[in-house]
Design a protein around this motif. Structure first.
Motif, mmCIF file in Angstrom:
data_model
loop_
_atom_site.group_PDB
_atom_site.id
_atom_site.type_symbol
_atom_site.label_atom_id
_atom_site.label_comp_id
_atom_site.label_asym_id
_atom_site.label_seq_id
_atom_site.Cartn_x
_atom_site.Cartn_y
_atom_site.Cartn_z
ATOM 1 N N GLY A 167 -1.255 4.241 11.601
ATOM 2 C CA GLY A 167 -0.230 5.135 12.764
ATOM 3 C C GLY A 167 1.006 6.627 12.313
ATOM 4 O O GLY A 167 1.950 6.618 12.766
ATOM 5 N N HIS A 168 2.044 4.483 11.904
ATOM 6 C CA HIS A 168 3.270 4.469 11.566
ATOM 7 C C HIS A 168 3.052 3.502 10.309
ATOM 8 O O HIS A 168 2.987 2.891 10.054
ATOM 9 N N LEU A 169 4.453 3.808 9.731
ATOM 10 C CA LEU A 169 5.008 3.622 8.303
ATOM 11 C C LEU A 169 5.176 1.628 9.004
ATOM 12 O O LEU A 169 6.230 1.687 10.295
ATOM 13 N N ALA B 34 0.643 -0.979 -0.591
ATOM 14 C CA ALA B 34 0.373 -0.612 0.072
ATOM 15 C C ALA B 34 0.723 1.170 0.089
ATOM 16 O O ALA B 34 1.887 1.082 0.273
ATOM 17 N N SER B 35 0.202 2.397 -0.424
ATOM 18 C CA SER B 35 1.129 3.741 -0.496
ATOM 19 C C SER B 35 1.347 3.944 1.204
ATOM 20 O O SER B 35 0.782 2.530 2.083
ATOM 21 N N HIS B 36 2.249 4.944 1.161
ATOM 22 C CA HIS B 36 2.512 5.382 2.425
ATOM 23 C C HIS B 36 2.038 6.850 2.916
ATOM 24 O O HIS B 36 1.815 6.248 4.440
ATOM 25 N N ALA B 37 0.895 7.059 1.940
ATOM 26 C CA ALA B 37 -0.283 7.853 2.992
ATOM 27 C C ALA B 37 -0.910 6.785 3.229
ATOM 28 O O ALA B 37 -1.330 6.938 4.680
ATOM 29 N N GLN B 38 -1.736 5.584 2.871
ATOM 30 C CA GLN B 38 -2.045 4.538 3.454
ATOM 31 C C GLN B 38 -2.047 3.936 4.615
ATOM 32 O O GLN B 38 -2.969 3.700 5.535
#
Length: 357
Positions: free
Chosen positions: A185-187, A175-179
């Motif tokens: 809440g964190h990557l 998934a995208s970093h934004a999602q």
């Protein structure tokens, strides 16, 4: 064939998310042999192998690498029934995790959480690891991504976006970093095992949706249900790992052993101690899946032989005849005839009109 089992409410919640993702759940249920009427029963449970087939079928239909995360975020709060309300009823994040730990078997037999003290980047907290008594390594990575995303997003819904735990997964989500940031809440980071780290400060975060009276009633109900759950064996874990390997065309003892986190030699010894062999387990899984495909899907014999990882359709037909003394085509025809006899005619027979069978 025996199997671990999964609660019906888990499947019902799963299907709610699939509908949001616009996946045809009626066809999917028919393919794996889950009856709508049975699914509606309050405390029904389904074999883990059947649920694995449901997952694989849904994942194929969705066709995107983000299936696990997309599904987890598509299930409305409340549709996971008992699990959702056990979380919502607790006063703090920590109390909710401890409640889930106590009642994890309600969702899937053999499944539990381990909660240990841990320090990460100088911060003390709790490390939460989700485990299956025998087969956690056999679970597809997308399913683990789904499980953790579902869990964290539920807590963020109940306790607010201040809940930002650190998640480790064996494989990096696509998934995208934004999602990922919005959902978790964190990557998440790649780690040797799937685990969640919650600082002590976040462990004490207040649950904004807490309902002590509801929680008390749910805990009482959960204990009653748990008292009726069956126990399971190591053989069940092997069957689940074999089913997973078959989906990838790799049902070798080495592949299955690696999914279970052990050597092939150890795996070969363990079933022998329980009056079985790896080859016998492979045959049992193939036979069970063959019957489901033949009786509940429109797949051709060639397609079924491929799904069961046979070299060709002839090899599958020989194996099936060895199991049953009949050909796959004749068994499929017989099952269809029996079902047709059980279905009542929907149209009355009028005078002077011949009824056909």
């Amino acid at each position: 064939m025996h199997s671990y089992d999964v609660a019906g409410f888990h499947i019902r919640g799963f299907l709610e998310g699939l509908r949001v993702l616009q996946i045809d759940t009626d066809t999917l249920l028919q393919e794996v042999g889950i009856d709508h009427a049975l699914l509606a029963e309050t405390e029904v449970r389904f074999p883990e192998l059947q649920v694995m087939m449901l997952w694989m079928g849904a994942e194929r239909r969705y066709g995107k690498p983000t299936f696990g995360m997309d599904l987890a975020l598509s299930i409305p709060f409340g549709k996971f029934e008992l699990v959702d309300y056990l979380i919502a009823g607790c006063p703090t994040v920590g109390a909710a995790f401890e409640s889930l730990d106590r009642h994890a078997r309600l969702c899937s037999s053999g499944f539990y959480y381990r909660i240990d003290p841990h320090t990460h980047n100088g911060q003390p907290g709790k490390l939460i690891v989700s485990q299956h008594q025998h087969a956690v390594a056999a679970v597809p990575s997308g399913m683990l991504e789904y499980t953790w995303t579902f869990l964290v997003s539920r807590f963020r819904f109940a306790c607010g976006t201040a809940f930002t735990p650190q998640l480790w997964l064996r494989e990096r989500p696509r998934a995208s970093h934004a999602q990922l940031r919005e959902a978790l809440g964190h990557l998440p980071e790649v780690g040797a095992q799937d685990a969640l780290f919650v600082t002590n400060a976040q462990w004490e975060l207040e649950n904004q949706r807490q309902d002590p009276m509801l929680h008390k009633l749910l805990v009482s109900h959960a204990r009653d249900v748990e008292a009726r759950l069956p126990t399971h064996t190591f053989e069940n874990a092997v069957h689940g790992a074999i089913a997973f390997a078959l989906q990838r065309g790799e049902p070798t003892i080495g592949r299955v052993a690696s999914r279970l986190g052990m050597s092939a030699r150890t795996l070969q010894r363990r079933p022998e101690a329980e009056s079985g062999t790896f080859q016998r387990s492979l045959e049992q899984v193939r036979r069970d899946m063959a019957f489901r495909y033949l009786t509940h899907t429109q797949l051709s014999l060639s397609e079924i032989s491929g799904l069961l990882a046979y070299a060709d359709m002839s090899a599958f037909c020989r194996a099936f005849r060895r199991w049953t003394g009949a050909s796959p085509a004749s068994v499929r025809q017989q099952q269809r005839a029996q079902r047709a006899e059980r279905v009542p005619t929907s149209e009355p027979v009028l005078p002077g009109r011949q009824q056909t069978h």
